[in-house]
Design a protein around this motif. Sequence first.
Motif, PDB file in Angstrom:
ATOM      1  N   UNK A  86      -8.435   4.400   8.405  1.00 28.70           N
ATOM      2  CA  UNK A  86      -8.810   3.425   9.431  1.00 28.70           C
ATOM      3  C   UNK A  86      -7.759   3.411  10.533  1.00 28.70           C
ATOM      4  N   UNK A  87      -8.096   3.843  11.753  1.00 28.86           N
ATOM      5  CA  UNK A  87      -7.092   3.886  12.819  1.00 28.86           C
ATOM      6  C   UNK A  87      -6.544   2.510  13.182  1.00 28.86           C
ATOM      7  N   UNK A  88      -7.355   1.470  13.069  1.00 35.79           N
ATOM      8  CA  UNK A  88      -6.864   0.129  13.381  1.00 35.79           C
ATOM      9  C   UNK A  88      -5.841  -0.323  12.338  1.00 35.79           C
ATOM     10  N   UNK A  89      -6.046   0.058  11.083  1.00 37.67           N
ATOM     11  CA  UNK A  89      -5.078  -0.263  10.033  1.00 37.67           C
ATOM     12  C   UNK A  89      -3.769   0.477  10.274  1.00 37.67           C
ATOM     13  N   UNK A  90      -3.852   1.731  10.728  1.00 32.06           N
ATOM     14  CA  UNK A  90      -2.642   2.482  11.040  1.00 32.06           C
ATOM     15  C   UNK A  90      -1.879   1.822  12.185  1.00 32.06           C
ATOM     16  N   UNK A  91      -2.614   1.405  13.204  1.00 31.85           N
ATOM     17  CA  UNK A  91      -1.981   0.748  14.349  1.00 31.85           C
ATOM     18  C   UNK A  91      -1.344  -0.578  13.919  1.00 31.85           C
ATOM     19  N   UNK A  92      -2.058  -1.328  13.091  1.00 31.67           N
ATOM     20  CA  UNK A  92      -1.522  -2.624  12.647  1.00 31.67           C
ATOM     21  C   UNK A  92      -0.262  -2.440  11.819  1.00 31.67           C
ATOM     22  N   UNK A  93      -0.230  -1.443  10.961  1.00 34.02           N
ATOM     23  CA  UNK A  93       0.959  -1.180  10.161  1.00 34.02           C
ATOM     24  C   UNK A  93       2.131  -0.813  11.053  1.00 34.02           C
ATOM     25  N   UNK A  94       1.863   0.009  12.059  1.00 33.33           N
ATOM     26  CA  UNK A  94       2.918   0.414  12.971  1.00 33.33           C
ATOM     27  C   UNK A  94       3.460  -0.783  13.745  1.00 33.33           C
ATOM     28  N   UNK A  95       2.568  -1.674  14.190  1.00 33.73           N
ATOM     29  CA  UNK A  95       3.006  -2.846  14.937  1.00 33.73           C
ATOM     30  C   UNK A  95       3.714  -3.858  14.035  1.00 33.73           C
ATOM     31  N   UNK A  96       3.316  -3.954  12.785  1.00 38.67           N
ATOM     32  CA  UNK A  96       4.024  -4.814  11.835  1.00 38.67           C
ATOM     33  C   UNK A  96       5.458  -4.337  11.672  1.00 38.67           C
ATOM     34  N   UNK A  97       5.629  -3.021  11.534  1.00 36.94           N
ATOM     35  CA  UNK A  97       6.970  -2.458  11.398  1.00 36.94           C
ATOM     36  C   UNK A  97       7.771  -2.663  12.681  1.00 36.94           C
ATOM     37  N   UNK A  98       7.108  -2.592  13.829  1.00 40.06           N
ATOM     38  CA  UNK A  98       7.794  -2.820  15.101  1.00 40.06           C
ATOM     39  C   UNK A  98       8.309  -4.255  15.189  1.00 40.06           C
ATOM     40  N   UNK A  99       7.461  -5.204  14.851  1.00 44.44           N
ATOM     41  CA  UNK A  99       7.878  -6.611  14.866  1.00 44.44           C
ATOM     42  C   UNK A  99       9.053  -6.816  13.911  1.00 44.44           C
ATOM     43  N   UNK A 100       8.954  -6.262  12.721  1.00 40.12           N
ATOM     44  CA  UNK A 100      10.045  -6.405  11.743  1.00 40.12           C
ATOM     45  C   UNK A 100      11.345  -5.792  12.276  1.00 40.12           C
ATOM     46  N   UNK A 101      11.242  -4.650  12.941  1.00 37.62           N
ATOM     47  CA  UNK A 101      12.434  -4.003  13.491  1.00 37.62           C
ATOM     48  C   UNK A 101      13.072  -4.882  14.564  1.00 37.62           C
ATOM     49  N   UNK A 102      12.261  -5.403  15.477  1.00 36.97           N
ATOM     50  CA  UNK A 102      12.809  -6.234  16.553  1.00 36.97           C
ATOM     51  C   UNK A 102      13.444  -7.499  15.985  1.00 36.97           C
ATOM     52  N   UNK A 103      12.800  -8.113  14.994  1.00 35.74           N
ATOM     53  CA  UNK A 103      13.367  -9.313  14.369  1.00 35.74           C
ATOM     54  C   UNK A 103      14.720  -9.002  13.738  1.00 35.74           C
TER      55      UNK A 103
END
Length: 200
Positions: A86-103
Motif C-alpha cells: 500500500x503506497x499510502x501506508x509506505x508514505x505514512x510510515x515514512x512521515x511517522x519516522x520523520x516526525x519522530x526524528x524531528x522530535x
Amino acid sequence: MTAHTPAPRTRLTPEQRREQLLGLGVELFSSGSIEEISIDRLAEVAGVSRGLLYHYFGSKQGFYEAVVQRAADDLVVQTAPIDDPDPLARLQRSMTAYVDYVVANEQGYRSLVRAAAGGNEALRRIYDDARLALTDRIFRDDTAGDLIPDTPATRLVVRAWSAYAEEAVLDWCADPRGIDRAGIVRLVTDALPALVAVAG
C-alpha cells in the motif's frame, strides 16, 4: 558514556576515532545549534586533544559540516519506508519516522533549517541534498510511486508539500496543544495525495 562525561583515553583506529567524534557531535547537535558545539568540550569528552580533532576534520567548520552531513544521512536512513504493497501506508510510515526524528533532534534540526536559510552555502547544500533525497523517493516504488505519477506538476507539488510538512512539524513541536503525534502524522501525510489530486 554521555556527551558530558569525559572518556578515559583509549587507543582507537583513525576510523574508530573519527566515528567517535562524529557520534559525539551528532549527540550534541540533536539538542542545540551547531554553533553551540564546543570543540574544547568535545575534545575533553572524547579524551583527545583539540589538535587531533582538527587533524581528522581540517577545521572547526569542517567538523561542523561533517556532523550536519551525518545527521542528514541519519534522517534519510531513518525515514526509509517499510516494505508494504500500500503506497499510502509506505508514505505514512515514512512521515511517522520523520516526525519522530524531528522530535528527537528538534534543536539541531531547527539549527540546520536556519543555517540553510541564512546563507551558509555548505550547510545549504547538505540540507538541499537531504530534502532532494526525501522528495525524489516519493516517485520511486519504495515510498509512494504507485500513488503519485511522476510529472513536472507533481514534482512541483511534492517540493512545496515537503516545505509545508517541515513547517507544520516544527510548529507542532513548538506548540503541540490540540493535536497528538498521530494527528500531525495524519495531517502531513494526507495533504500530499490531496494536493496531487488538485494538480490533476
